[in-house]
Motif scaffolding. Structure first.
Motif, PDB file in Angstrom:
ATOM      1  N   ASP A 165       0.973  -1.223   0.209  1.00  0.00           N
ATOM      2  CA  ASP A 165      -0.093   0.053   0.204  1.00  0.00           C
ATOM      3  C   ASP A 165       0.727   1.127  -0.029  1.00  0.00           C
ATOM      4  O   ASP A 165       0.554   2.362  -0.990  1.00  0.00           O
ATOM      5  CB  ASP A 165      -0.981  -0.145   1.275  1.00  0.00           C
ATOM      6  N   SER A 166       1.931   1.322   0.876  1.00  0.00           N
ATOM      7  CA  SER A 166       2.672   2.440   0.779  1.00  0.00           C
ATOM      8  C   SER A 166       3.451   2.643  -0.402  1.00  0.00           C
ATOM      9  O   SER A 166       3.580   3.815  -0.718  1.00  0.00           O
ATOM     10  CB  SER A 166       3.671   2.552   2.030  1.00  0.00           C
ATOM     11  N   CYS A 167       3.989   1.686  -1.074  1.00  0.00           N
ATOM     12  CA  CYS A 167       4.450   1.577  -2.316  1.00  0.00           C
ATOM     13  C   CYS A 167       3.923   2.102  -3.519  1.00  0.00           C
ATOM     14  O   CYS A 167       4.101   3.128  -4.032  1.00  0.00           O
ATOM     15  CB  CYS A 167       5.198   0.042  -2.740  1.00  0.00           C
ATOM     16  N   PHE A 168       2.497   1.620  -3.582  1.00  0.00           N
ATOM     17  CA  PHE A 168       1.496   1.881  -4.650  1.00  0.00           C
ATOM     18  C   PHE A 168       1.031   3.578  -3.965  1.00  0.00           C
ATOM     19  O   PHE A 168       0.948   4.061  -5.224  1.00  0.00           O
ATOM     20  CB  PHE A 168       0.146   1.372  -4.551  1.00  0.00           C
ATOM     21  N   SER A 174       2.681  11.217   2.277  1.00  0.00           N
ATOM     22  CA  SER A 174       1.964  10.222   1.598  1.00  0.00           C
ATOM     23  C   SER A 174       1.846   9.075   2.386  1.00  0.00           C
ATOM     24  O   SER A 174       2.691   8.583   3.196  1.00  0.00           O
ATOM     25  CB  SER A 174       2.818   9.789   0.265  1.00  0.00           C
ATOM     26  N   SER A 175       0.436   8.550   2.498  1.00  0.00           N
ATOM     27  CA  SER A 175       0.373   7.326   3.318  1.00  0.00           C
ATOM     28  C   SER A 175      -0.567   6.351   2.539  1.00  0.00           C
ATOM     29  O   SER A 175      -1.381   6.813   1.360  1.00  0.00           O
ATOM     30  CB  SER A 175      -0.426   7.574   4.688  1.00  0.00           C
ATOM     31  N   GLY A 176      -0.601   5.038   3.135  1.00  0.00           N
ATOM     32  CA  GLY A 176      -1.191   3.917   2.129  1.00  0.00           C
ATOM     33  C   GLY A 176      -2.736   3.732   2.782  1.00  0.00           C
ATOM     34  O   GLY A 176      -3.233   2.665   2.661  1.00  0.00           O
ATOM     35  N   ALA A 177      -3.317   4.829   3.378  1.00  0.00           N
ATOM     36  CA  ALA A 177      -4.570   4.585   3.853  1.00  0.00           C
ATOM     37  C   ALA A 177      -5.626   4.219   2.746  1.00  0.00           C
ATOM     38  O   ALA A 177      -5.765   4.966   1.817  1.00  0.00           O
ATOM     39  CB  ALA A 177      -5.157   5.627   4.765  1.00  0.00           C
ATOM     40  N   GLY A 193       1.750  21.889   9.281  1.00  0.00           N
ATOM     41  CA  GLY A 193       1.649  22.657   8.101  1.00  0.00           C
ATOM     42  C   GLY A 193       1.664  21.871   6.889  1.00  0.00           C
ATOM     43  O   GLY A 193       2.151  22.485   5.809  1.00  0.00           O
ATOM     44  N   LEU A 194       1.403  20.556   6.824  1.00  0.00           N
ATOM     45  CA  LEU A 194       1.877  19.698   5.629  1.00  0.00           C
ATOM     46  C   LEU A 194       0.546  19.036   5.099  1.00  0.00           C
ATOM     47  O   LEU A 194      -0.588  19.307   5.916  1.00  0.00           O
ATOM     48  CB  LEU A 194       2.710  18.498   6.067  1.00  0.00           C
ATOM     49  N   VAL A 195       0.502  18.771   3.891  1.00  0.00           N
ATOM     50  CA  VAL A 195      -0.804  18.330   3.182  1.00  0.00           C
ATOM     51  C   VAL A 195      -0.625  16.610   3.364  1.00  0.00           C
ATOM     52  O   VAL A 195       0.310  16.182   2.746  1.00  0.00           O
ATOM     53  CB  VAL A 195      -0.873  18.774   1.930  1.00  0.00           C
ATOM     54  N   SER A 196      -1.872  16.174   3.702  1.00  0.00           N
ATOM     55  CA  SER A 196      -1.739  14.465   3.631  1.00  0.00           C
ATOM     56  C   SER A 196      -2.312  14.138   2.207  1.00  0.00           C
ATOM     57  O   SER A 196      -3.243  14.585   1.566  1.00  0.00           O
ATOM     58  CB  SER A 196      -3.126  14.168   4.792  1.00  0.00           C
ATOM     59  N   LEU A 197      -1.557  13.353   1.563  1.00  0.00           N
ATOM     60  CA  LEU A 197      -1.981  12.544   0.123  1.00  0.00           C
ATOM     61  C   LEU A 197      -2.341  11.007   0.615  1.00  0.00           C
ATOM     62  O   LEU A 197      -1.510  10.382   0.921  1.00  0.00           O
ATOM     63  CB  LEU A 197      -0.699  12.891  -0.709  1.00  0.00           C
ATOM     64  N   ALA A 198      -3.595  11.014   0.230  1.00  0.00           N
ATOM     65  CA  ALA A 198      -4.098   9.476   0.476  1.00  0.00           C
ATOM     66  C   ALA A 198      -4.875   8.934  -0.783  1.00  0.00           C
ATOM     67  O   ALA A 198      -5.960   8.815  -0.726  1.00  0.00           O
ATOM     68  CB  ALA A 198      -4.684   9.606   1.779  1.00  0.00           C
ATOM     69  N   TYR A 199      -3.977   8.799  -1.630  1.00  0.00           N
ATOM     70  CA  TYR A 199      -4.556   8.487  -3.034  1.00  0.00           C
ATOM     71  C   TYR A 199      -5.381   7.178  -3.368  1.00  0.00           C
ATOM     72  O   TYR A 199      -5.979   7.064  -4.208  1.00  0.00           O
ATOM     73  CB  TYR A 199      -3.633   8.593  -4.272  1.00  0.00           C
ATOM     74  N   MET A 200      -5.305   6.352  -2.382  1.00  0.00           N
ATOM     75  CA  MET A 200      -6.111   5.028  -2.546  1.00  0.00           C
ATOM     76  C   MET A 200      -7.339   5.297  -1.593  1.00  0.00           C
ATOM     77  O   MET A 200      -8.208   4.246  -1.377  1.00  0.00           O
ATOM     78  CB  MET A 200      -5.185   4.003  -1.984  1.00  0.00           C
ATOM     79  N   TRP A 201      -7.513   6.307  -0.797  1.00  0.00           N
ATOM     80  CA  TRP A 201      -8.549   6.538   0.111  1.00  0.00           C
ATOM     81  C   TRP A 201      -9.830   6.342  -0.590  1.00  0.00           C
ATOM     82  O   TRP A 201     -10.315   6.905  -1.537  1.00  0.00           O
ATOM     83  CB  TRP A 201      -8.589   7.753   0.895  1.00  0.00           C
ATOM     84  N   LYS A 202     -10.609   5.384  -0.023  1.00  0.00           N
ATOM     85  CA  LYS A 202     -12.161   4.883  -0.526  1.00  0.00           C
ATOM     86  C   LYS A 202     -12.070   4.342  -2.033  1.00  0.00           C
ATOM     87  O   LYS A 202     -13.281   4.343  -2.490  1.00  0.00           O
ATOM     88  CB  LYS A 202     -12.964   6.357  -0.401  1.00  0.00           C
ATOM     89  N   GLN A 203     -11.209   3.888  -2.413  1.00  0.00           N
ATOM     90  CA  GLN A 203     -11.045   3.484  -3.606  1.00  0.00           C
ATOM     91  C   GLN A 203     -11.486   1.726  -3.759  1.00  0.00           C
ATOM     92  O   GLN A 203     -11.383   1.369  -2.626  1.00  0.00           O
ATOM     93  CB  GLN A 203      -9.731   3.363  -4.187  1.00  0.00           C
ATOM     94  N   ASP A 204     -12.101   1.430  -4.698  1.00  0.00           N
ATOM     95  CA  ASP A 204     -12.671  -0.008  -4.730  1.00  0.00           C
ATOM     96  C   ASP A 204     -11.384  -0.955  -4.647  1.00  0.00           C
ATOM     97  O   ASP A 204     -10.305  -0.990  -5.376  1.00  0.00           O
ATOM     98  CB  ASP A 204     -13.207  -0.296  -6.329  1.00  0.00           C
ATOM     99  N   ILE A 218      -1.106  -4.929  -9.247  1.00  0.00           N
ATOM    100  CA  ILE A 218      -0.225  -6.109  -9.813  1.00  0.00           C
ATOM    101  C   ILE A 218       0.016  -5.647 -11.345  1.00  0.00           C
ATOM    102  O   ILE A 218       1.168  -6.030 -11.986  1.00  0.00           O
ATOM    103  CB  ILE A 218      -1.280  -7.306 -10.148  1.00  0.00           C
ATOM    104  N   ARG A 219      -0.948  -5.045 -12.097  1.00  0.00           N
ATOM    105  CA  ARG A 219      -0.659  -4.634 -13.516  1.00  0.00           C
ATOM    106  C   ARG A 219       0.389  -3.611 -13.638  1.00  0.00           C
ATOM    107  O   ARG A 219       1.384  -3.868 -14.719  1.00  0.00           O
ATOM    108  CB  ARG A 219      -1.965  -3.997 -14.045  1.00  0.00           C
ATOM    109  N   ARG A 220       0.701  -2.869 -12.610  1.00  0.00           N
ATOM    110  CA  ARG A 220       1.804  -1.827 -12.704  1.00  0.00           C
ATOM    111  C   ARG A 220       3.105  -2.096 -12.045  1.00  0.00           C
ATOM    112  O   ARG A 220       3.983  -1.685 -12.014  1.00  0.00           O
ATOM    113  CB  ARG A 220       1.334  -0.540 -12.040  1.00  0.00           C
ATOM    114  N   GLY A 221       3.089  -3.814 -11.733  1.00  0.00           N
ATOM    115  CA  GLY A 221       4.366  -3.856 -11.570  1.00  0.00           C
ATOM    116  C   GLY A 221       4.795  -4.135 -10.087  1.00  0.00           C
ATOM    117  O   GLY A 221       6.228  -4.249  -9.814  1.00  0.00           O
ATOM    118  N   ILE A 222       3.868  -4.173  -9.020  1.00  0.00           N
ATOM    119  CA  ILE A 222       4.172  -4.245  -7.886  1.00  0.00           C
ATOM    120  C   ILE A 222       4.281  -5.382  -7.663  1.00  0.00           C
ATOM    121  O   ILE A 222       3.525  -6.532  -7.569  1.00  0.00           O
ATOM    122  CB  ILE A 222       3.213  -3.432  -6.942  1.00  0.00           C
ATOM    123  N   VAL A 223       5.812  -6.136  -7.014  1.00  0.00           N
ATOM    124  CA  VAL A 223       5.840  -7.635  -6.812  1.00  0.00           C
ATOM    125  C   VAL A 223       5.921  -7.602  -5.320  1.00  0.00           C
ATOM    126  O   VAL A 223       6.755  -7.279  -4.542  1.00  0.00           O
ATOM    127  CB  VAL A 223       7.165  -7.941  -7.209  1.00  0.00           C
TER     128      VAL A 223
END
Length: 737
Positions: free
Chosen positions: A12-15, A112-115, A133-144, A153-158
């Motif tokens: 998660d943290s890598c993606f 960046s976090s893997g939430a 004073g930082l911005v939280s980036l959680a681009y996987m939040w609430k995603q299917d 898997i498609r993008r090459g995370i082993v």
């Protein structure tokens, strides 16, 4: 932005880092927290001693980035969902870790976090980010999660499993397997047992051995052992304990292999963050000075209005600003101070505020308005969550109302649910400032004004007004879904703000898009009628947007988690009390006189006998019938009085017909076009006179303290259609619960 990524060694943290790169950010450092040996149980200690300590160091070398690392000295002391600064809590170790990152790399602006689904994790990261004073980036939040797994898997995370603890996952068969090998089985277990395919429920943990971020090398696991923690026949638990591993240079990499490790590059450094934690509270930085007051200009005439009792609106504006007003800052301080004092008089505080309508005279001063706003309304003052908010520009100065006008929705009790996601994600636009995406009180969900913002970039989408409207609808639906609701089945009322910069054809396109993308898909099976919709033309909107929408939704008690019996008790009490807009001979005669106009000028939507939303639209045609006027020239003051009287008596009829009291009125606004060149105080006086007549006609069923029960708002235009050519439009919301 330059980003520091919180990493644990898993997928998660890598993606999440890969998603940061997708949206134009630059990952410049890694940060890792390692628990003390006695801070974790025997099962997890194997993972932390290898994954969290040795292998994450390899990540930094594989990526050519500095790694900041700290051993956790605290424990979980604050168990509440929303975190409050607590000395000795492990969250303070994260604060210390990220503080050191920011000190050494001042250009870092985000974390960046893997939430994915955990509010507990997201809120703690957001709390630390807010303080620093930082911005939280959680681009996987609430995603299917199924789509996420497939994309990883498609993008090459082993990544391999290093812990399994769920029904259908066996240590002997599934530990050490790559995600690509387990995908089909995980999807099957999801269908059979409902497990989270990304392991968000603790079903499994992973160790990333390779991914596109590893530009120098990948990790090779040479030897491991399986530790069986529980041999439960239904859901056995086990971990994989790496015994030996090495890094292997990738083809084309300039790095050298020396004794199984990568030689340190100048950019690859390990920083051990030790020492005590310095407690600070950055949230107070904007408000270190005492909250400003209006004492410096006591001559300013500040006016106030107030509606019902249990749930009510307070409106506040500058009455005669021509001689006293000094600008937006001073006017807004005066208005917010007056509201604050009114709340205190009622034994309430900002914590009781559910929603804020912030009207300002110039959107160019939006930043200044926010600066003043946060000096009054903060997370600390609103322990259950900051209120939701909508901000637009109105022609206030033109109407003689100064530079600021604020309306707040207030509850007498502190029972509300607030959704405040400050992380930037792909879910919906973030609310980094002190206002929330939505507030649920009773069975009504009050949603913040939504723009056509692309959530991951927080930029307005291209394509103009219709594209922005469509995206704003999608954003609204995402917020509604968080409350197990939908704008297509639960909407009570839609307020659509349109920028005055739009052409006539663009306004028509907005209405057509709303018809095709929203109205055509409405489900009225639960409520029996369609929500009311009102268009308001504003000189300007935040970020120069073309459209802003503000939905109000009905969320039944069995959906929102409140106790049904409690709601029934509250409803019965409200139905038997309050000041009913009793019928009278005068009102009956008036109703008979204008009975043919009711259907043509009124839209009414009621829900379960508890909620009533209404829009009364006075077009030129309706005005001609009210005033017996044939010409289409500007209206006289007497004609405007007649229209005001018509609107007030029409509202009384709507309340009577639907069984509501005046005390149940939570919001009553009259929008009038400044094209009529009538000052706001004149319009307000007309409505006050109309209400006085109504009170007399109905035997005193209205409050008699002289405080208006309505707000008069000057606008560039308003109406039930996007042409917004009404002379005057009334907006009503009443609630018994």
């Amino acid at each position: 932005m330059e980003v520091v990524a919180l990493v644990s060694g898993g997928k998660d943290s890598c993606f999440s880092m890969m998603r940061c790169l997708d949206y134009g950010h630059k990952v410049v450092a890694l940060a890792n927290l390692i628990p003390l040996d006695d801070a974790v149980d025997e099962l997890d200690s194997y993972m932390y001693q290898t994954v969290g300590h040795q292998i994450v160091v390899c990540y930094a070398k594989c990526m050519g980035l500095p790694l900041f690392r700290r051993r956790i000295s605290g424990s979980t002391r604050d168990h509440a969902l929303k975190y409050s600064v607590t000395p000795g809590d492990e969250v303070e170790d994260m604060f210390a870790l990220l503080s050191e990152v920011k000190r050494r790399i001042p250009s870092v602006g985000a974390v960046s976090s893997g939430a994915i689904a955990s509010d507990y994790q997201r809120l703690r990261v957001e709390s630390v980010c807010s303080r620093l004073g930082l911005v939280s980036l959680a681009y996987m939040w609430k995603q299917d999660q199924t789509l996420l797994l497939e994309e990883m898997i498609r993008r090459g995370i082993v990544a391999i499993t290093v812990k399994v603890a769920a029904m259908g996952l066996k240590p002997s068969a599934h530990l050490g397997k790559e995600l690509s090998q387990l995908k089909s089985h995980l999807l099957q277990m999801n269908e059979s047992y409902g497990i989270n395919v990304c392991g968000e429920g603790g079903e499994y943990e992973t160790l990333t051995l390779d991914c596109p971020l590893f530009r120098n090398a990948r990790i090779v696991l040479d030897d491991f052992e399986v530790i069986l923690h529980s041999a439960d026949s239904i859901a056995s638990v086990g971990v994989l304990h790496p015994l030996a591993f090495h890094v292997e240079a990738k083809p084309g990499s300039s790095s050298r292999i020396e004794d199984g490790t990568i030689a340190q590059e100048s950019s690859s450094c390990l920083y051990e963050v030790n020492g005590g934690i310095v407690q600070t509270d950055v949230e107070d930085k904007p408000t270190r000075n005492q909250t400003p007051t209006s004492d410096g200009y006591p001559s300013m005439d500040v006016c106030i209005s107030k509606t019902g009792k249990t749930l009510f609106s307070i409106g506040c504006w500058i009455g005669e600003p021509s001689s006293a007003s000094k600008g937006l800052k001073e006017d807004l301080v005066a208005v917010l101070s007056r509201i604050q004092n009114q709340l205190k008089e009622d034994g309430l505080s900002w914590a009781n505020v559910l929603y804020v309508h912030l009207y300002i005279s110039s959107m160019k001063e939006f930043a200044l308005a926010n600066e003043v706003y946060v000096s009054f309304i903060t997370e600390k003052k609103c322990h259950l969550g900051v209120p939701s908010r909508s901000t637009i520009e109105l022609p206030l100065v033109h109407a003689g109302l100064g530079n600021a006008y604020v309306e707040v929705l207030v509850s007498n009790d502190l029972v509300k649910r607030v959704l405040h996601v400050q992380s930037i994600s792909c879910w919906a636009p973030s609310c980094i400032g002190p206002y929330s995406q939505a507030t649920l009180y009773g069975e009504i969900l009050y949603m913040a004004g939504q723009l056509g913002l692309d959530p991951p970039t927080m930029k307005l989408c291209p394509g103009g007004a219709t594209a922005q409207l469509e995206l704003a609808l999608r954003n609204s639906e995402a917020v509604a879904n968080a409350f197990k609701s939908s704008i297509f089945s639960s909407a009570i009322h839609f307020l659509v703000y349109c920028s005055a910069h739009l052409t006539s054809s663009e306004k028509e396109e907005v209405e057509h898009k709303l018809q095709n993308s929203y109205i055509a898909h409405l489900d009225s099976s639960r409520t029996g009628s369609y929500p009311t919709i009102l268009y308001v033309l504003a000189p300007d909107l935040p970020k120069g947007a073309c459209v802003e929408i503000k939905p109000t939704l009905y969320v039944p008690a069995d959906y929102n988690g409140y106790d049904d019996d409690d709601d029934e008790d509250i409803t019965s009490k409200l139905e038997t009390g309050g000041s009913k807009p009793a019928s009278s001979k005068v009102l009956s005669e008036w109703s008979a006189r204008y009975s043919d106009l009711h259907d043509s000028c009124c839209l009414v939507h009621t829900v379960s006998g508890k909620i009533c939303s209404a829009v009364v639209s006075i077009t030129n045609d309706i005005a001609s019938k009210i005033c017996s006027r044939t010409e289409q020239l500007s209206l006289s003051e007497e004609q405007l009085k007649a229209i005001a009287r018509f609107c007030v008596f029409q509202i009384a009829k709507i309340l009577i017909d639907n069984g509501f009291t005046w005390d149940s009125v939570t919001m009553l606004r009259f929008y009038y076009s400044v094209e009529h060149s009538v000052a706001a105080d004149v319009m307000s006086r007309m409505f006050s006179e109309a209400f006085a007549e109504l009170r007399k006609a109905t035997g005193g069923s209205l409050r008699t303290d002289g405080i208006p029960v309505f707000n008069v708002l000057p606008v560039s235009g308003s109406g039930r259609s996007a042409s917004m050519l009404d002379i005057l439009t009334c907006e009503l919301l009443a609630s018994k619960a």
